[in-house]
Design a protein around this motif. Structure first.
Motif, mmCIF file in Angstrom:
data_model
loop_
_atom_site.group_PDB
_atom_site.id
_atom_site.type_symbol
_atom_site.label_atom_id
_atom_site.label_comp_id
_atom_site.label_asym_id
_atom_site.label_seq_id
_atom_site.Cartn_x
_atom_site.Cartn_y
_atom_site.Cartn_z
ATOM 1 N N SER A 320 49.516 86.942 41.236
ATOM 2 C CA SER A 320 48.053 87.057 41.315
ATOM 3 C C SER A 320 47.496 86.314 42.521
ATOM 4 N N GLU A 321 48.193 85.281 42.967
ATOM 5 C CA GLU A 321 47.710 84.454 44.069
ATOM 6 C C GLU A 321 48.305 84.842 45.417
ATOM 7 N N SER A 322 49.241 85.780 45.413
ATOM 8 C CA SER A 322 49.956 86.113 46.642
ATOM 9 C C SER A 322 49.037 86.769 47.677
ATOM 10 N N ARG A 323 49.231 86.368 48.928
ATOM 11 C CA ARG A 323 48.503 86.993 50.027
ATOM 12 C C ARG A 323 49.237 88.213 50.560
ATOM 13 N N ASP A 324 50.432 88.441 50.062
ATOM 14 C CA ASP A 324 51.183 89.641 50.411
ATOM 15 C C ASP A 324 50.675 90.780 49.533
ATOM 16 N N PRO A 325 50.060 91.812 50.115
ATOM 17 C CA PRO A 325 49.460 92.870 49.295
ATOM 18 C C PRO A 325 50.454 93.586 48.396
ATOM 19 N N GLU A 326 51.718 93.625 48.774
ATOM 20 C CA GLU A 326 52.699 94.293 47.919
ATOM 21 C C GLU A 326 52.944 93.507 46.639
ATOM 22 N N TYR A 327 52.926 92.191 46.732
ATOM 23 C CA TYR A 327 53.077 91.382 45.525
ATOM 24 C C TYR A 327 51.801 91.423 44.677
ATOM 25 N N ARG A 328 50.665 91.325 45.344
ATOM 26 C CA ARG A 328 49.408 91.399 44.603
ATOM 27 C C ARG A 328 49.285 92.754 43.895
ATOM 28 N N ASP A 329 49.803 93.819 44.505
ATOM 29 C CA ASP A 329 49.782 95.140 43.877
ATOM 30 C C ASP A 329 50.517 95.137 42.539
ATOM 31 N N LEU A 330 51.592 94.345 42.451
ATOM 32 C CA LEU A 330 52.333 94.279 41.192
ATOM 33 C C LEU A 330 51.452 93.694 40.092
ATOM 34 N N TYR A 331 50.738 92.622 40.431
ATOM 35 C CA TYR A 331 49.825 92.025 39.449
ATOM 36 C C TYR A 331 48.738 93.015 39.055
ATOM 37 N N ASP A 332 48.175 93.688 40.036
ATOM 38 C CA ASP A 332 47.093 94.631 39.752
ATOM 39 C C ASP A 332 47.566 95.803 38.901
ATOM 40 N N SER A 333 48.728 96.356 39.251
ATOM 41 C CA SER A 333 49.193 97.538 38.523
ATOM 42 C C SER A 333 49.548 97.198 37.086
ATOM 43 N N LEU A 334 50.277 96.096 36.864
ATOM 44 C CA LEU A 334 50.622 95.714 35.500
ATOM 45 C C LEU A 334 49.364 95.361 34.711
ATOM 46 N N SER A 335 48.445 94.650 35.330
ATOM 47 C CA SER A 335 47.199 94.289 34.641
ATOM 48 C C SER A 335 46.410 95.528 34.244
ATOM 49 N N THR A 336 46.431 96.559 35.087
ATOM 50 C CA THR A 336 45.713 97.792 34.774
ATOM 51 C C THR A 336 46.209 98.393 33.468
ATOM 52 N N TYR A 337 47.521 98.421 33.298
ATOM 53 C CA TYR A 337 48.070 98.979 32.061
ATOM 54 C C TYR A 337 47.757 98.093 30.859
ATOM 55 N N ILE A 338 47.838 96.793 31.055
ATOM 56 C CA ILE A 338 47.514 95.890 29.950
ATOM 57 C C ILE A 338 46.057 96.056 29.539
ATOM 58 N N LEU A 339 45.158 96.168 30.510
ATOM 59 C CA LEU A 339 43.742 96.362 30.197
ATOM 60 C C LEU A 339 43.520 97.639 29.399
ATOM 61 N N LEU A 340 44.205 98.707 29.789
ATOM 62 C CA LEU A 340 44.079 99.972 29.061
ATOM 63 C C LEU A 340 44.630 99.846 27.647
ATOM 64 N N ARG A 341 45.755 99.158 27.512
ATOM 65 C CA ARG A 341 46.353 98.949 26.194
ATOM 66 C C ARG A 341 45.440 98.079 25.319
ATOM 67 N N GLN A 342 44.819 97.090 25.930
ATOM 68 C CA GLN A 342 43.908 96.240 25.178
ATOM 69 C C GLN A 342 42.675 97.011 24.719
ATOM 70 N N ARG A 343 42.225 97.948 25.544
ATOM 71 C CA ARG A 343 41.108 98.792 25.128
ATOM 72 C C ARG A 343 41.511 99.631 23.914
ATOM 73 N N THR A 344 42.746 100.160 23.948
ATOM 74 C CA THR A 344 43.241 100.928 22.801
ATOM 75 C C THR A 344 43.292 100.061 21.550
ATOM 76 N N ALA A 345 43.842 98.849 21.675
ATOM 77 C CA ALA A 345 43.933 97.945 20.528
ATOM 78 C C ALA A 345 42.546 97.578 20.010
ATOM 79 N N ASP A 346 41.605 97.327 20.910
ATOM 80 C CA ASP A 346 40.239 97.019 20.489
ATOM 81 C C ASP A 346 39.641 98.184 19.711
ATOM 82 N N ASN A 347 39.880 99.405 20.204
ATOM 83 C CA ASN A 347 39.334 100.582 19.532
ATOM 84 C C ASN A 347 39.933 100.765 18.140
ATOM 85 N N ILE A 348 41.239 100.512 18.026
ATOM 86 C CA ILE A 348 41.870 100.607 16.707
ATOM 87 C C ILE A 348 41.268 99.560 15.775
ATOM 88 N N PHE A 349 41.117 98.345 16.299
ATOM 89 C CA PHE A 349 40.530 97.259 15.515
ATOM 90 C C PHE A 349 39.121 97.629 15.022
#
Length: 355
Positions: A320-349
């Motif tokens: 998340s803190e990396s100044r290398d955009p390729e590493y930061r992309d990993l944080y962003d891409s994984l976080s995107t899926y987690i956010l979507l999954r959390q939205r699904t879990a919230d909706n089920i709840f």
């Protein structure tokens, strides 16, 4: 990269994304308590796991809903599971783990306060975050662990081994009640040993104890662990299989396919794996990180399965803190899926059909 893959399809074979079997934690991050000052679990270091901030520092959503605190080996080389030849942890070291987990402004307390601080700013998460604590392994044949109620324990005896585990559970429950975090719920315990050897009886006894406390017992066996197929019979409520793909360039993508199929066929969740090797050899390990995303899309894991996330140390924070955009992309891409999954879990709840 960002992908907005359509969520909501159901694959009944996996440990479900949102299920009582793991106390309703969809995305559980493994956080290592090992006594290293540079990686202590203070609020600053926990932030990238709690909330997603984009590259402009704007807070976009709550991330992990499960936090698993683990000590496998500490900064003095003491081992808390039977994986090497170092000195095994005794009662004084088990007490140290409890102290780390409940230290003021760190770990559980830090997590609770951090959620409170962010919640007052952007609104609190719909669901309380779940906390799992790892039970150190009472290593077989250890005969100098310590004394409980005037009795010197000898781990040749399963009775004494269970007594130590039960003591640990009681002590952590006492500390939890004293702390009484308002944004967290105690979900259960994690059996730290990734294979089962000479512990079937004490796992069964622990399961009975935890049932009475309405707590879950979870497990994350390594790929090929001989007892993995027996996880329900052994007494675990939820199990996540380790693909063990990330760590070796000699293992091909088929391993991820095999792991997804194995999890589906046996009612398991999966572990998403990465660590600091990412920073040692980008050309080898960055594609291996992305391979998990590809496999978890292809085999409907992101849509349907509960996931545990192995990242050792504070690797995700480093991304998340990396100044290398390729590493930061990993944080962003994984976080995107987690956010979507959390939205699904919230909706089920909330009782909303999330398709």
């Amino acid at each position: 990269f960002y992908s907005f893959y359509a969520f909501g399809q159901i694959s009944t074979g996996y440990l479900h994304l949102y299920t009582e079997h793991n106390s309703f934690a969809s995305d559980i991050v493994l956080l290592y308590q090992q006594g290293y000052r540079s990686e202590e679990l203070n609020k600053t270091n926990l932030l990238p796991y709690v909330i997603y901030e984009d590259r402009n520092g704007e807070r976009k959503g709550w991330l992990y809903d499960g936090f698993l605190f683990i000590t496998a080996i500490d900064n003095e080389g003491i081992q808390y599971t039977n994986v090497g030849k170092n000195k095994s942890a005794q009662r004084t070291e088990w007490e140290k783990v409890i102290e780390w987990n409940f230290e003021k402004n760190k770990a559980i307390d830090g997590l609770d306060k951090l959620i409170d601080e962010i919640g007052t700013e952007i609104g609190y998460p719909i669901r309380k975050r779940k906390v799992f604590l790892s039970i150190p392994e009472p290593i077989k044949n250890e005969n100098n662990w310590g004394i409980i109620n005037g009795k010197k324990l000898d781990f040749k005896s399963d009775e004494d081994r269970f007594m130590a585990c039960n003591w640990f559970i009681s002590k952590t429950m006492e500390e939890w009640k004293k702390l009484s975090p308002k944004n967290l719920e105690f979900a259960g315990y994690y059996w730290i040993t990734e294979y089962i050897k000479d512990s079937e009886e004490i796992i069964s006894q622990m399961k009975s104890t935890l049932n009475e406390l309405d707590l879950k017992l979870v497990w994350i066996p390594y790929w090929g662990a001989s007892s993995a197929l027996k996880w329900k019979e052994l007494g675990f409520d939820a199990t996540y299989i380790q693909p063990n793909y990330f760590f070796s360039s000699n293992i091909n993508f088929n391993r991820l396919e095999e792991a997804c199929n194995f999890a589906y066929e046996n009612g398991m969740g999966l572990e998403f794996e990465f660590d600091k090797k990412l920073f040692d050899n980008k050309s080898v390990f960055l594609p291996r990180f992305n391979a998990y995303i590809l496999a978890f899309i292809s085999f409907n894991v992101f849509n349907s399965a509960s996931i545990a996330y192995y990242q050792n140390g504070l690797t995700m924070k480093s991304l998340s803190e990396s100044r290398d955009p390729e590493y930061r992309d990993l944080y962003d891409s994984l976080s995107t899926y987690i956010l979507l999954r959390q939205r699904t879990a919230d909706n089920i709840f909330l009782g909303i059909n999330s398709k």
